[in-house]
Design a protein around this motif. Structure first.
Motif, mmCIF file in Angstrom:
data_model
loop_
_atom_site.group_PDB
_atom_site.id
_atom_site.type_symbol
_atom_site.label_atom_id
_atom_site.label_comp_id
_atom_site.label_asym_id
_atom_site.label_seq_id
_atom_site.Cartn_x
_atom_site.Cartn_y
_atom_site.Cartn_z
ATOM 1 N N ARG A 1 0.933 -1.220 0.078
ATOM 2 C CA ARG A 1 0.056 -0.155 0.011
ATOM 3 C C ARG A 1 0.818 1.048 0.017
ATOM 4 N N ASN A 2 1.897 1.123 0.517
ATOM 5 C CA ASN A 2 2.871 2.456 0.651
ATOM 6 C C ASN A 2 3.812 2.602 -0.370
ATOM 7 N N ALA A 3 3.680 1.752 -1.584
ATOM 8 C CA ALA A 3 4.487 1.633 -2.664
ATOM 9 C C ALA A 3 4.183 2.738 -3.762
ATOM 10 N N PHE A 4 3.459 4.007 -3.516
ATOM 11 C CA PHE A 4 3.071 4.929 -4.203
ATOM 12 C C PHE A 4 2.194 4.203 -5.649
ATOM 13 N N ASP A 5 2.617 4.551 -6.878
ATOM 14 C CA ASP A 5 1.961 3.940 -7.979
ATOM 15 C C ASP A 5 2.778 2.893 -8.512
ATOM 16 N N LEU A 6 3.839 2.462 -7.952
ATOM 17 C CA LEU A 6 4.613 1.158 -8.606
ATOM 18 C C LEU A 6 3.728 0.138 -8.959
ATOM 19 N N ASP A 7 4.271 -0.432 -10.010
ATOM 20 C CA ASP A 7 3.445 -1.786 -10.493
ATOM 21 C C ASP A 7 3.802 -2.919 -9.472
ATOM 22 N N ASP A 8 3.108 -4.016 -9.807
ATOM 23 C CA ASP A 8 3.399 -5.343 -8.984
ATOM 24 C C ASP A 8 4.671 -5.908 -9.118
ATOM 25 N N SER A 9 5.294 -5.377 -10.264
ATOM 26 C CA SER A 9 6.839 -6.117 -10.341
ATOM 27 C C SER A 9 7.693 -5.263 -9.514
ATOM 28 N N GLN A 10 7.520 -4.147 -8.908
ATOM 29 C CA GLN A 10 8.381 -3.367 -7.996
ATOM 30 C C GLN A 10 7.918 -3.021 -6.491
ATOM 31 N N ASN A 11 6.778 -3.319 -6.255
ATOM 32 C CA ASN A 11 6.206 -2.786 -5.291
ATOM 33 C C ASN A 11 6.770 -3.568 -3.734
ATOM 34 N N GLN A 12 7.585 -4.706 -4.222
ATOM 35 C CA GLN A 12 8.353 -5.295 -2.978
ATOM 36 C C GLN A 12 9.823 -4.494 -2.363
ATOM 37 N N TRP A 13 9.436 -3.120 -2.230
ATOM 38 C CA TRP A 13 10.673 -2.212 -2.121
ATOM 39 C C TRP A 13 11.309 -2.347 -0.877
ATOM 40 N N VAL A 14 11.052 -2.838 0.005
ATOM 41 C CA VAL A 14 11.647 -3.006 1.275
ATOM 42 C C VAL A 14 11.849 -4.174 1.706
ATOM 43 N N SER A 15 12.950 -4.601 2.233
ATOM 44 C CA SER A 15 13.179 -6.137 2.773
ATOM 45 C C SER A 15 13.352 -5.881 4.332
ATOM 46 N N ILE A 16 13.199 -7.195 5.043
ATOM 47 C CA ILE A 16 13.140 -7.176 6.479
ATOM 48 C C ILE A 16 14.224 -8.141 6.723
ATOM 49 N N SER A 17 15.261 -7.805 7.625
ATOM 50 C CA SER A 17 16.173 -9.109 8.012
ATOM 51 C C SER A 17 15.854 -9.018 9.602
ATOM 52 N N THR A 18 16.125 -9.957 10.221
ATOM 53 C CA THR A 18 15.782 -10.312 11.770
ATOM 54 C C THR A 18 16.789 -10.751 12.165
ATOM 55 N N ILE A 19 17.252 -10.341 13.365
ATOM 56 C CA ILE A 19 18.134 -10.743 14.391
ATOM 57 C C ILE A 19 17.692 -11.226 15.699
ATOM 58 N N ALA A 20 17.584 -12.484 15.937
ATOM 59 C CA ALA A 20 16.815 -12.984 17.124
ATOM 60 C C ALA A 20 17.935 -13.538 18.035
ATOM 61 N N THR A 21 17.729 -13.349 19.450
ATOM 62 C CA THR A 21 18.493 -13.553 20.538
ATOM 63 C C THR A 21 17.731 -13.905 21.472
ATOM 64 N N GLY A 22 18.128 -14.453 22.738
ATOM 65 C CA GLY A 22 17.528 -14.899 23.851
ATOM 66 C C GLY A 22 17.149 -16.346 23.938
ATOM 67 N N ASN A 23 16.242 -16.797 24.586
ATOM 68 C CA ASN A 23 15.631 -18.170 24.824
ATOM 69 C C ASN A 23 14.355 -18.542 24.511
ATOM 70 N N ASP A 24 13.559 -17.608 23.616
ATOM 71 C CA ASP A 24 12.347 -17.624 23.359
ATOM 72 C C ASP A 24 12.375 -18.210 21.937
ATOM 73 N N VAL A 25 11.234 -19.107 21.537
ATOM 74 C CA VAL A 25 10.841 -19.455 19.977
ATOM 75 C C VAL A 25 10.400 -18.220 19.183
ATOM 76 N N SER A 26 10.973 -17.726 18.536
ATOM 77 C CA SER A 26 10.609 -16.463 17.798
ATOM 78 C C SER A 26 9.998 -16.768 16.458
ATOM 79 N N GLU A 27 8.855 -17.573 16.410
ATOM 80 C CA GLU A 27 8.321 -17.739 15.209
ATOM 81 C C GLU A 27 7.970 -16.795 14.140
ATOM 82 N N ALA A 28 7.455 -15.569 14.573
ATOM 83 C CA ALA A 28 7.319 -14.340 14.130
ATOM 84 C C ALA A 28 8.674 -13.906 13.519
#
Length: 630
Positions: A262-289
């Protein structure tokens, strides 16, 4: 320069010759009849909800691919001399079955000019993040994170942007998105010194933090060109389970992806995945999300940091930044279609990075598969294996059995594509190349086995059944042994190949079993910069043994039926590194072989000194893995 192709013009397919002795050969151009082409090759990305449960062996992610034309988007047909992503392949046929192992590689492996980046660090400030974990009671997860964030600012180039957002019960923009220069660099570092001195919350609302992070990017963009010019990346650092906001992992992923679109302005569907999300998990919990965010919103490995271990691996935390800033191609899609009676065998085809094709007719899934990468860094290689049933294909050598479309965005946003087709006769015409095909197929199948085995092992750990998890890993070793026997016999039958050394029968002890698997893979080697050779089996089996040792050590201390979050995260980090061929910061992963660092000799900007630090730490990281072969 080739001109843009309109929808009703005839596309061209490129026949890429298979690799010869590991080297890419020069492709030739072939024109095919329009009747042989459908619009199925023009796929666009679309996000839709998914209610299926996540499974590393079966789940195909939440990116969906349509078959109709791009909305308002123009795509340039890439000539052979202007491709940022090359595709070559190895072929192997056994009876009526054919296996295609495609190799996607980026050429820039000497000097790389950094792509401009906008990096947002999203930090969990729940109470557990502030607990002191060392004997002197000086360091916490937040203080470790503070050190990383300060060093990260130093590694960015002038003209990049950085921001820090904290989340707990509420979100707080600790550092607004600012352009890096000599003045703001100093101000940012001063502000970051307060990161571990902030109020610690009793709640963890990850969904609110992610929503605010995405808004910050789009609020600081004047139009779609800003989203295409910069590599936009969110790096999430968290240790706990979600207890506020959207808690169900699959629902969270859907909400995040919809927000990005939704925040991709008027980019078509070939370009609208404009941000990537990397995750760094730590601790002793199961971080499924956290794991699913990495799996469905990036092409990185799942990062796991054990803060109680040495800080030697801290420079590795720059991997998400380094990969973004050297990404020469992004939104890379590979669509394969079996034709003329060929059928794709799903269980023997690559699973990770696979996405769903929307609107398939019944049974069409056996004919088409699609794979998607958020970005591919410079000097990187990705492999896709596709197994085909050829029993219903006529014997004519010129009969095309597989059509491939590669499409990607250049660093500056221009959309490029090209086509490849593979004929049946190419499977049998492997004189002098079969040994390379055997190696490529062996490594692909080993990745599939490891991926499935480690997924099941992690599920057992999640329920607290450590013994079942350990037994699953041992069973995986047996499956690898059978695989080595199969390909070992195949290699021994080739006159140009030496028979594999040290072939043994399956035995009961894990040590002897792993020795035999290592020997069976002796000729599958990776050349390291020190000119030493290390087998792929050494890498996989040493890492599996490391996991097994950790699991065995947990049996006496772990409460029955209680989740073991630390071992779960270790297994997931290893599994994602193997399947995604991506480096991780986990000391349990040998990144030199199956999860290699990009082979870049020199990189522009301040990131260069971080690259040097990473190279210096490679031996330190390897020595952290206990080896049973020494």
């Amino acid at each position: 320069m080739p001109s843009l192709r309109k929808d009703d013009e005839e596309p061209r397919f490129v026949r890429c010759s298979p690799e010869v002795n590991g080297l890419d050969t020069t492709p030739s151009i072939k024109t095919v009849k329009r009747a042989a082409v459908t619009k199925n090759f023009t796929g666009i990305l679309h996000v839709s909800p998914s209610s299926s449960s996540e499974s590393e062996g079966e789940e195909e992610g939440h990116v969906h691919m349509k078959r109709d034309t791009f909305r308002g988007g123009s795509v340039k047909l890439a000539g052979k001399g202007e491709r940022d992503v090359d595709l070559t392949y190895n072929l192997l046929q056994t009876e009526d079955k054919g296996k295609v192992v495609m190799k996607l590689s980026t050429k820039q492996d000497i000097d790389v000019h950094c792509v401009k980046a906008r990096i947002l660090i999203l930090v969990d400030i729940s109470g557990s993040m502030g607990i002191k974990y060392d004997r002197r009671r000086k360091h916490s997860k937040l203080s470790r994170m503070k050190k990383f964030a300060i060093d990260l600012v130093d590694s960015l180039d002038d003209g990049d942007f950085a921001s820090v957002v904290t989340f707990g019960e509420k979100t707080n923009v600790l550092v607004p998105l600012q352009e890096i220069n000599s003045k703001t660099r100093s101000e940012l570092k001063t502000k970051l010194e307060t990161l571990d001195k902030t109020y610690l919350s009793t709640k963890t609302n990850l969904s609110a933090g992610l929503s605010r992070a995405i808004d910050i990017f789009s609020e600081n963009a004047t139009g779609p060109e800003d989203l295409l010019t910069y590599r936009n990346s969110i790096i999430v650092f968290s240790d706990g389970e979600i207890n506020e906001g959207t808690k169900e992992p699959n629902k969270l992923i859907h909400e995040v992806r919809e927000k990005i679109r939704r925040n991709a302005f008027d980019l078509d569907d070939s370009q609208n995945q404009w941000v990537s999300i990397s995750t760094i998990a730590t601790g002793n919990d199961v971080s499924e999300a956290m794991y699913l965010l990495s799996k469905c919103c990036s092409s990185d490995a799942f990062y796991h940091l054990d803060v109680q271990k040495s800080e030697e691996n801290d420079p590795d935390l720059f991997l998400p930044v380094m990969l973004r800033k050297t990404a020469v191609a992004w939104n890379v899609s590979v669509v394969v279609e079996a034709v003329n009676g060929a059928v794709i065998l799903n269980n023997e085809t690559s699973q990770d990075n696979k996405v769903r094709l929307r609107g398939s007719r019944r049974g069409k899934e056996k004919m088409e598969k699609a794979f998607f990468y958020y970005d591919i860094p410079a000097a990187s290689t990705k492999h896709i294996g596709v197994a085909l049933d050829l029993s219903n294909v006529d014997s004519d050598a010129n009969t095309v059995v597989l059509k491939v479309k590669v499409e990607y965005s250049k660093a500056v946003g221009m959309r490029m594509k090209y086509f490849v087709e593979i004929a049946r006769g190419e499977f049998s015409d492997q004189t002098g190349r079969k040994s390379e095909a055997i190696k490529a197929n062996l490594m692909h199948d080993a990745r599939l086995i490891s991926q499935n085995v480690l997924h099941i092992a992690a599920e057992h750990v999640k329920t607290g059944n450590i013994e079942a998890s350990a037994n699953q890993i041992k069973q995986g070793q047996s499956e690898l042994q059978a695989l080595m026997d199969k390909y070992g016999a195949m290699a021994a039958a080739e006159p140009e190949s030496e028979a594999p050394r040290g072939r043994h029968c399956i035995v009961s002890t894990a040590d002897t079993l792993m020795r035999s698997v290592r020997d069976m893979l002796q000729d599958v080697t990776v050349e390291r910069e020190t000119e030493k050779k290390e087998t792929y089996a050494d890498s996989i089996m040493n890492t599996m043994q490391s996991l097994l040792t950790e699991l065995e050590g947990s049996k006496s201390t772990q409460d029955l039926h209680e989740p073991d979050g630390k071992n779960w995260a270790r297994i997931k980090a290893v599994s994602s590194a193997i399947s995604r061929e991506a480096p991780t910061i986990s000391s349990d992963v040998n990144t030199d072989v199956y999860a290699p660092l990009p082979n870049i000799r020199r990189i522009s900007g301040n990131l260069q000194h971080q690259m040097v630090n990473l190279q210096k730490k490679r031996e330190a990281r390897k020595s952290a893995i206990p080896s049973i072969f020494e």
